[in-house]
Motif scaffolding. Structure first.
Motif, PDB file in Angstrom:
ATOM      1  N   VAL A 145       0.759  -1.258   0.020  1.00  0.00           N
ATOM      2  CA  VAL A 145      -0.109   0.029   0.117  1.00  0.00           C
ATOM      3  C   VAL A 145       0.834   1.231  -0.009  1.00  0.00           C
ATOM      4  CG1 VAL A 145      -1.750   1.415   1.290  1.00  0.00           C
ATOM      5  CG2 VAL A 145      -1.963  -0.978   1.095  1.00  0.00           C
ATOM      6  N   ALA A 173       2.492   1.619  -3.374  1.00  0.00           N
ATOM      7  CA  ALA A 173       1.481   2.211  -4.475  1.00  0.00           C
ATOM      8  C   ALA A 173       1.263   3.646  -4.264  1.00  0.00           C
ATOM      9  CB  ALA A 173       0.341   1.326  -4.138  1.00  0.00           C
ATOM     10  N   VAL A 187       1.825   6.808  -6.667  1.00  0.00           N
ATOM     11  CA  VAL A 187       0.821   7.730  -7.408  1.00  0.00           C
ATOM     12  C   VAL A 187       0.813   9.136  -6.932  1.00  0.00           C
ATOM     13  CG1 VAL A 187      -1.701   8.081  -6.895  1.00  0.00           C
ATOM     14  CG2 VAL A 187      -0.835   5.702  -7.321  1.00  0.00           C
ATOM     15  N   ALA A 234      -6.112   0.991  -0.596  1.00  0.00           N
ATOM     16  CA  ALA A 234      -5.241   1.344  -1.759  1.00  0.00           C
ATOM     17  C   ALA A 234      -6.259   1.664  -2.943  1.00  0.00           C
ATOM     18  CB  ALA A 234      -4.463  -0.089  -2.086  1.00  0.00           C
ATOM     19  N   LEU A 235      -7.391   0.902  -2.899  1.00  0.00           N
ATOM     20  CA  LEU A 235      -8.474   1.284  -3.964  1.00  0.00           C
ATOM     21  C   LEU A 235      -9.078   2.536  -3.821  1.00  0.00           C
ATOM     22  CD1 LEU A 235      -8.816  -0.927  -5.937  1.00  0.00           C
ATOM     23  CD2 LEU A 235     -11.215  -1.381  -4.817  1.00  0.00           C
ATOM     24  N   VAL A 259      -7.240   5.215  -2.321  1.00  0.00           N
ATOM     25  CA  VAL A 259      -6.334   6.192  -3.188  1.00  0.00           C
ATOM     26  C   VAL A 259      -6.574   6.065  -4.428  1.00  0.00           C
ATOM     27  CG1 VAL A 259      -3.871   6.267  -3.410  1.00  0.00           C
ATOM     28  CG2 VAL A 259      -4.888   5.489  -1.379  1.00  0.00           C
ATOM     29  N   GLY A 260      -6.902   5.127  -5.028  1.00  0.00           N
ATOM     30  CA  GLY A 260      -7.021   5.036  -6.532  1.00  0.00           C
ATOM     31  C   GLY A 260      -8.293   6.007  -6.905  1.00  0.00           C
ATOM     32  N   MET A 261      -9.432   5.748  -6.066  1.00  0.00           N
ATOM     33  CA  MET A 261     -10.692   6.364  -6.466  1.00  0.00           C
ATOM     34  C   MET A 261     -10.311   8.074  -6.179  1.00  0.00           C
ATOM     35  SD  MET A 261     -13.113   4.432  -7.465  1.00  0.00           S
ATOM     36  CE  MET A 261     -14.692   5.179  -7.314  1.00  0.00           C
ATOM     37  N   VAL A 269      -7.515   9.852  -6.307  1.00  0.00           N
ATOM     38  CA  VAL A 269      -6.726  10.113  -7.625  1.00  0.00           C
ATOM     39  C   VAL A 269      -7.618  10.503  -8.608  1.00  0.00           C
ATOM     40  CG1 VAL A 269      -5.121   9.640  -9.354  1.00  0.00           C
ATOM     41  CG2 VAL A 269      -4.616   9.029  -6.929  1.00  0.00           C
ATOM     42  N   ASP A 270      -8.643   9.552  -8.877  1.00  0.00           N
ATOM     43  CA  ASP A 270      -9.748   9.608  -9.808  1.00  0.00           C
ATOM     44  C   ASP A 270     -10.433  10.971  -9.741  1.00  0.00           C
ATOM     45  OD1 ASP A 270     -11.327   8.973 -12.194  1.00  0.00           O
ATOM     46  OD2 ASP A 270     -12.778   8.247 -10.913  1.00  0.00           O
TER      47      ASP A 270
END
Lengths: 300, 543
Positions: free
Chosen positions: B386, B389, B393, B439-440, B442-444, B446-447
Motif C-alpha cells: 500500500v 503504491a 501515485v 489502496a483502492l 487512493v485510486g478513487m 486520484v480519479d
C-alpha cells in the motif's frame, strides 16, 4: 503543463464493428471457459473442505507431498506450491475432511515421519463446512444480482434509459470477461475474488458515467442533430481522464499483485485485468451501443 | 471566498478530531512497543535488584496502559495478527425444535464464561442466527482455541476390559492386519506397533498414531460382533500424549462403550497437588472431583461390584487415568491426574468441567486459523504494497499536475488518515482486504482529482480566467464524482450486508474511504487552491 494524452479527435463510433466483433469473441470465449471448458475453481469458501498453508525448513518435493496424502487415503487433495519446495497450499474436499477429523495433525505427523528435517509448520488452516459453503454461494449470488440491480436503478434514475442500458450492458460485458479470466487461469474462487468482481462492476459503471455525463453536457451545448459527433467528442474529451485514472489505479493494483500477500495477489490480478477491460468498454462499447439504439429507435 | 473562515474552522476541527482519534492507535502500535523494548533492554542490563524491580513495575504499568488504550485504538483483523475464527453450530439432531434457541443461548454463555476465565484478549463471541455462534480469538493458536471451545467436557467413567479379553481382541486384530489390511499399516503386523508401558499398559508411538487409528476404525466389527448387545460392546481409546523412555507415546485402552457414570454427577471440580503414592505423579497437579449425592450412590455401587478391575476416567474421549479399584468408594470423590508439574492444564480442565458441559454438542462448521508468523508476513507485505503504491501515485500526481498535484497529494494522504480514524472510532477492524480497500480508495481519490484537474485544464484552454476555470472545474466534476462514488458505494454496501468477516472489512473501509474522498478531494483541495489564489495572490495556477 505536461500532457500524456494529446488532444484527440478519433472517430470511435464509426469503427465500432471491429470492437463489437472483438468484444463478442472475448465474451463468448469467457462464457465457454466458464461453463464448458475450464469451469470455475471454487475455493474452500464456496466448496467447503480444508485448506492448509504449510511451510518447511528443508525443501520437500511436491510429488512426495502428494504421495503422503495418497497414503493417508485422501482422494480429493490438490497440492499447490506457493514457494517451490518450501511453502505449499493443500486443499481437501469436504468428504475427506469429515472422514479425517485430525487431518492437519495427522498430516504433520506423517511428514515429520518421512522427512524429519523438513520441520513442517502450519501457517494457516481454514475449514468450511459444506453447508456454509452452499449458503455462501447463495448469498454471493444474491449479492451480485442485488449489486447489479442497485446500479441499474441508480443509473437509470440519474441518466436516461439509453445510457443506463448501455452502462449495464458494458458492466455485464466486463464482469463476464473478468470471470472468464478467473476461470481461464483457474484462480480459486473465494470471497475476495467476488469482492474483486463487484469492485470491477462498480469501476466499470464509474467509467461509463464519466462519459455519459459528458455526453449529457454536450447534448445541452451542441445542436442535437449530429448525435454521432456529440458522442465522439465526449469520448475524446474525457479520453485523457479515462486513461490517466486507469493508469493510476492499475499502478496501485499491479503493485498489490506484486508485493501483496497471497490472497491480495489474486484480488489485485483480477482487478488489474478488470480495469483494463472496463476502460476499454467505456471507450469503445458504451457510446457505440447507445448510438445503435438511437439509430434503431428513431430512423432518420 | 465565501464562508472562508467557517470553512477553515471546519477543516481545522476535522484535522484535530482525526489526529485525536488516531493517537491511541499510534500509541498502541508505535510508541508503547518502543518503550516496552527500551524497558526490556534496560531490564536485561539492570545491575541492582532495586533497579530491576523498578523497571519491572514500570513494565506492568505499561501493560495496564496497553489494555486501556486498546479499547480506543484501531483493531487489526485476525488475518493480520493471527488467531482463530470459528463458527459453531448447535447439533440439532438430539434436540426438539423448541430447545434449539435455548441450547444455543446456554452454549454461548458457557463458551463466553470459559473464554473469560482463560484470559483471552479482546475475544468476540456473537450469535449468528438461531443456532450459530461466532467466536474470534485473536492471538490464540488452534490447539488452545480448540481446548477452550471444542471441549465438550464430556466426562465419563468407563470400565476397562479384562486383561484376558483384551489379549484375545488384540490377537484377532493382528491377524486381520497381516491378512486383510496390508495397506493400512506401513509394516505388516499390528503387534509391531504396540509398546509395553509399565506393567500392564500398552502404548502407541506418536508417529504411528495415524496408521493405528485408521486400523482400529476398520476393525470395529472384530471387536464387537453384531450379535453382542450394546451394553457389552467395547471400544479402543487413547490416553494423553506422554513421554515414556524417551519416546512420545499415547497409551491404548480397551474399554466398555457404555459408561458407568457421566460428568452430570459432578458437584465440584478444583485443582489440587497430587498426594498419592504413584512416584511418576509426584509434584504434579490433579483435578479433584466431588460427586453429587445421586452419583455418589452409583459410584459406590459400581466400585463395590468391580473391586480389582480398572475404572477409566475419560474426558472427551481421552483416557485421563485408569486406576485399579481397590475397594468400594462411598465418599463420592475422584481425581483426574494431569501428569503436569505446571498447574495450568489442571486449572483449564477444572474450568471446563466446572462451567459444565455444553447443553448440546456443537459442530465446527467454519474454522480459520492464521499463525502469527503469517499474520506478521501479511501485515508487512500489505503495508509495504500500500505504501509503495501510494508513494508512486503521489509522485505521479505531483509530477503531472505540479502544485495542484501536491495539494491533491496532501488531500489523499489525509483521506487515508481520516478513513483510519473513522474505522478506529467505530471500533471496526482493519483486515487484509481492508488494506486493499485503502489502496483502492487512493485510486478513487486520484480519479476524483484527475477528473477535476483535467476539467480545469480544459477550461483554461478555452481561455477562461484561472478563477473561473477552477470554479467550473470543481463544480462540473463534482456531479460526476458523486455519481461515480455512489455506484461504487452501492456495490460496497451490498458486499457489506452479504459478505462475511474480512469482506465486511473491505466494504466498510471502501465505503468510508469514498465518502471521505468527497470531503478531501473536492472540499479540501478546493479550499487550498482558493486560498492560494485569493490570499497568497497566485496569478496562475501550476496545473
Amino acid at each position: 503543463m505536461i500532457r500524456l494524452i494529446p488532444k484527440t479527435n478519433i472517430n470511435f463510433i464509426s469503427r465500432r464493428k471491429i470492437t463489437y466483433i472483438l468484444s463478442l469473441i472475448i465474451f463468448l470465449a469467457s462464457l465457454l471457459s466458464i461453463f464448458l471448458l475450464r469451469g470455475l475453481n471454487y475455493g474452500v469458501d464456496f466448496s467447503g473442505g480444508t485448506v492448509l498453508h504449510l511451510t518447511f525448513r528443508a525443501p520437500i518435493k511436491t510429488e512426495d507431498l502428494r504421495g503422503i496424502l495418497q497414503k493417508m487415503g485422501v482422494k480429493s487433495a490438490t497440492v499447490q506450491k506457493y514457494i517451490e519446495g518450501y511453502e505449499f497450499i493443500i486443499k481437501i474436499g469436504p468428504a475427506d475432511y469429515q472422514r479425517l477429523a485430525n487431518f492437519s495433525s495427522d498430516l504433520l505427523t506423517m511428514i515429520k515421519d518421512y522427512y524429519p528435517e523438513s520441520e513442517p509448520e502450519i501457517l494457516k488452516e481454514e475449514t468450511v463446512g459444506p453447508r456454509i459453503g452452499r449458503e455462501l454461494q447463495r448469498n454471493t449470488l444474491i449479492a451480485l444480482i442485488l449489486g447489479i440491480i442497485g446500479i441499474l436503478i441508480y443509473v437509470s434514475f440519474r441518466f436516461d434509459f439509453r445510457f443506463g442500458t448501455g452502462a449495464v450492458l458494458a458492466l455485464i460485458h466486463d464482469a463476464v470477461i473478468a470471470t472468464g479470466f478467473v476461470s481461464f487461469f483457474q484462480i480459486p474462487v473465494n470471497v475476495p475474488v467476488v469482492a474483486a468482481l463487484l469492485t470491477i462492476i462498480g469501476y466499470s459503471v464509474n467509467d461509463s458515467i464519466v462519459v455519459s455525463d459528458r455526453v449529457r453536457e454536450n447534448l445541452r451545448k451542441m445542436r442535437k442533430d449530429n448525435f454521432l459527433e456529440i458522442l465522439n467528442k465526449s469520448i475524446n474529451e474525457t479520453l485523457s481522464r479515462t486513461i490517466l485514472t486507469a493508469l493510476t489505479t492499475i499502478l496501485v493494483t499491479v503493485i498489490l499483485a506484486i508485493f501483496g500477500a497471497a490472497e491480495i495477489k489474486d484480488f489485485a490480478k483480477i482487478m488489474t485485468f478488470g480495469i483494463i477491460v472496463g476502460t476499454y468498454s467505456s471507450i469503445f462499447i458504451v457510446c457505440a451501443l447507445v448510438f445503435d439504439w438511437e439509430k434503431k429507435s428513431s430512423p432518420r | 471566498m465565501r464562508y472562508g473562515k467557517i470553512k477553515l474552522a471546519l477543516i481545522i476541527i476535522v484535522i484535530v478530531a482525526v489526529l485525536y482519534s488516531l493517537y491511541p492507535t499510534y500509541q498502541l502500535y508505535f510508541s508503547i512497543p518502543k518503550r516496552e523494548n527500551y524497558l526490556k533492554n534496560l531490564l536485561s542490563n539492570a545491575q541492582t535488584k532495586e533497579d530491576s524491580a523498578r523497571i519491572q513495575s514500570e513494565l506492568v504499568d505499561l501493560e495496564g496502559e496497553k489494555i486501556k488504550i486498546h479499547k480506543r485504538a484501531l483493531h487489526l483483523g485476525l488475518d493480520l495478527v493471527g488467531g482463530m475464527h470459528l463458527v459453531l453450530e448447535i447439533d440439532k439432531s438430539q434436540l426438539a425444535r423448541g430447545e434449539v434457541k435455548d441450547a444455543a443461548d446456554r452454549a454461548q454463555e458457557i463458551i463466553k464464561n470459559r473464554v473469560d476465565q482463560f484470559g483471552v484478549f479482546e475475544p468476540i463471541i456473537q450469535r449468528m442466527g438461531e443456532d450459530r455462534i461466532l467466536v474470534q480469538l485473536p492471538g490464540v493458536d488452534r490447539a488452545r482455541a480448540k481446548s477452550i471451545i471444542g471441549q465438550t467436557a464430556l466426562l465419563e467413567f468407563k470400565l476397562v476390559a479384562e486383561e484376558r479379553f483384551t489379549a484375545e481382541v488384540l490377537k484377532k486384530i493382528d491377524e486381520y492386519s497381516k491378512k486383510v489390511a496390508k495397506d493400512t499399516l506401513k509394516e505388516g503386523s499390528f503387534f509391531n506397533y504396540l509398546i509395553d508401558v509399565g506393567k500392564v499398559d500398552l502404548g502407541v508411538d506418536e508417529r504411528d498414531l495415524p496408521y493405528v487409528s485408521r486400523l482400529l476404525e476398520e476393525v470395529d466389527t472384530i471387536i464387537n460382533p453384531p450379535s453382542r448387545p450394546e451394553r457389552d460392546q467395547y471400544e479402543f481409546l487413547f490416553g494423553p500424549l506422554e513421554n515414556y523412555e524417551g519416546k512420545r507415546i499415547r497409551r491404548l485402552y480397551l474399554l466398555k462403550k457404555v459408561p458407568e457414570l457421566t460428568g452430570k454427577g459432578i458437584a465440584s471440580a478444583r485443582v489440587d497437588a497430587y498426594q498419592g503414592s504413584n512416584i511418576n505423579l509426584a509434584n504434579t497437579w490433579i483435578v479433584s472431583l466431588k460427586l453429587n449425592r445421586e452419583a455418589t450412590r452409583t459410584f459406590a455401587s459400581v466400585t463395590g461390584r468391580n473391586v480389582g478391575r480398572r475404572l477409566a476416567i475419560v474426558l472427551d474421549g481421552v483416557v485421563r487415568s485408569a486406576p485399579v479399584i481397590q475397594e468400594r468408594i462411598p465418599s463420592g470423590e475422584a481425581m483426574i491426574t494431569t501428569g503436569d508439574v505446571n498447574p495450568e492444564r489442571a486449572r483449564d480442565l477444572a474450568i471446563v468441567i466446572r462451567s459444565g458441559s455444553l447443553p448440546a454438542p456443537v459442530l465446527v462448521i467454519e474454522e480459520r486459523s492464521v499463525g502469527p508468523a503469517l499474520g506478521l508476513d501479511a501485515i508487512n507485505k500489505g503495508i509495504k504494497s500500500v505504501v509503495i503504491a501510494a508513494i508512486l501515485v503521489l509522485i505521479f500526481m505531483a509530477f503531472y499536475y505540479k502544485l495542484s498535484g501536491l495539494i491533491a497529494d496532501c488531500a489523499l494522504f489525509f483521506n487515508i488518515l481520516f478513513t483510519l480514524a473513522v474505522l478506529a472510532s467505530l471500533r471496526a477492524t482493519l483486515t487484509l482486504p481492508g488494506l486493499a480497500a485503502l489502496a483502492l480508495t487512493v485510486g478513487m481519490g486520484v480519479d476524483a482529482n484527475v477528473l477535476i484537474f483535467e476539467r480545469i485544464r480544459e477550461e483554461l484552454r478555452f481561455g477562461r480566467t484561472v478563477r473561473a476555470a477552477v470554479d467550473t472545474g470543481f463544480s462540473r466534476a463534482l456531479v460526476t464524482i458523486i455519481d461515480a462514488n455512489v455506484t461504487t458505494v452501492i456495490t460496497a454496501l451490498v458486499l457489506y450486508f452479504f459478505g462475511t468477516g474480512p469482506i465486511k472489512g473491505f466494504s466498510l473501509t471502501l465505503i468510508f474511504g469514498l465518502l471521505i474522498n468527497l470531503f478531501t478531494a473536492v472540499f479540501l483541495t478546493k479550499f487550498a487552491i482558493d486560498a492560494l489564489l485569493t490570499k497568497v495572490g497566485l496569478r496562475s495556477l501550476p496545473i
